[in-house]
Design a protein around this motif. Structure first.
Motif, PDB file in Angstrom:
ATOM      1  N   ALA A  69       0.577  -1.083  -0.240  1.00  0.00           N
ATOM      2  CA  ALA A  69       0.205   0.311   0.009  1.00  0.00           C
ATOM      3  C   ALA A  69       0.796   1.704   0.239  1.00  0.00           C
ATOM      4  O   ALA A  69       2.025   1.293  -0.283  1.00  0.00           O
ATOM      5  N   PRO A  70       0.508   2.431  -0.361  1.00  0.00           N
ATOM      6  CA  PRO A  70       1.230   3.475  -0.113  1.00  0.00           C
ATOM      7  C   PRO A  70       1.878   4.128   0.812  1.00  0.00           C
ATOM      8  O   PRO A  70       1.142   4.182   1.934  1.00  0.00           O
ATOM      9  N   GLY A  71       2.669   3.884   1.022  1.00  0.00           N
ATOM     10  CA  GLY A  71       3.273   4.325   2.018  1.00  0.00           C
ATOM     11  C   GLY A  71       4.153   3.333   3.165  1.00  0.00           C
ATOM     12  O   GLY A  71       4.598   3.103   4.508  1.00  0.00           O
ATOM     13  N   LYS A  95     -12.671  -3.604  -0.761  1.00  0.00           N
ATOM     14  CA  LYS A  95     -12.244  -2.662   0.281  1.00  0.00           C
ATOM     15  C   LYS A  95     -10.912  -1.357  -0.001  1.00  0.00           C
ATOM     16  O   LYS A  95      -9.762  -1.546  -0.103  1.00  0.00           O
ATOM     17  N   PRO A  96     -11.437  -0.203   0.711  1.00  0.00           N
ATOM     18  CA  PRO A  96     -10.498   0.484   0.268  1.00  0.00           C
ATOM     19  C   PRO A  96      -9.291   0.594   0.359  1.00  0.00           C
ATOM     20  O   PRO A  96      -7.766   0.493   0.269  1.00  0.00           O
ATOM     21  N   GLU A  97      -8.603  -0.437   1.865  1.00  0.00           N
ATOM     22  CA  GLU A  97      -7.723  -0.427   2.345  1.00  0.00           C
ATOM     23  C   GLU A  97      -7.337  -1.982   1.575  1.00  0.00           C
ATOM     24  O   GLU A  97      -5.994  -1.817   2.219  1.00  0.00           O
ATOM     25  N   ASP A  98      -7.861  -2.485   0.680  1.00  0.00           N
ATOM     26  CA  ASP A  98      -6.710  -3.292  -0.197  1.00  0.00           C
ATOM     27  C   ASP A  98      -6.285  -2.781  -1.630  1.00  0.00           C
ATOM     28  O   ASP A  98      -5.833  -3.478  -2.034  1.00  0.00           O
ATOM     29  N   THR A  99      -6.504  -0.915  -1.157  1.00  0.00           N
ATOM     30  CA  THR A  99      -5.241  -1.028  -2.271  1.00  0.00           C
ATOM     31  C   THR A  99      -4.449  -1.044  -2.051  1.00  0.00           C
ATOM     32  O   THR A  99      -3.854  -1.005  -1.192  1.00  0.00           O
TER      33      THR A  99
END
Length: 123
Positions: free
Chosen positions: A39-41, A86-90
């Motif tokens: 994930a980003p960061g 889910k958004p946290e799967d981005t």
């Protein structure tokens, strides 16, 4: 072995995507295959793995019941079916291969990596 991941994209929360990872070489069936994501960061984390025959699979807790890993040795391909995203799967999703017959969640146990495919889940 060379790995090529594909199938990422933009999807709304609750949607589905299927990632594919195509491998070159004639020894695909001797490799334990896995998916990781970054994930980003954040650091790159283990998502799922599947044994050489496909008879055993493993998942990190946050994706259990939503993601399914599979493989087709005849086509030298491993898949990650992702449902109820889910958004946290981005993240950028990477496929990886390792020799040996033991299961591992550790990146440094994997010998070969694909280039990554971006999955973005909007809320």
């Amino acid at each position: 072995v060379q790995l090529q991941a594909s199938g990422g994209g933009l999807v709304q929360a609750g949607g589905s995507l299927r990632l594919s990872c195509a491998a070159s070489g004639r020894t695909f069936s001797s490799y334990f295959m896995a998916w990781f994501r970054q994930a980003p960061g954040k650091a790159r984390d283990f998502v799922s793995a599947i044994s050489e025959s496909g008879g055993a699979s493993y998942y990190t807790g946050s994706v259990k019941g939503r993601f399914t890993i599979s493989r087709t040795n005849a086509n030298n391909t491993v898949y990650l079916q992702m449902n109820n995203l889910k958004p946290e799967d981005t993240a950028v999703y990477y496929c990886a291969a390792k020799g040996g017959t033991y299961y591992s969640t550790l990146q440094n146990h994997y010998d070969y990596w694909g280039q990554g495919t971006l999955v973005t889940v909007s809320s």
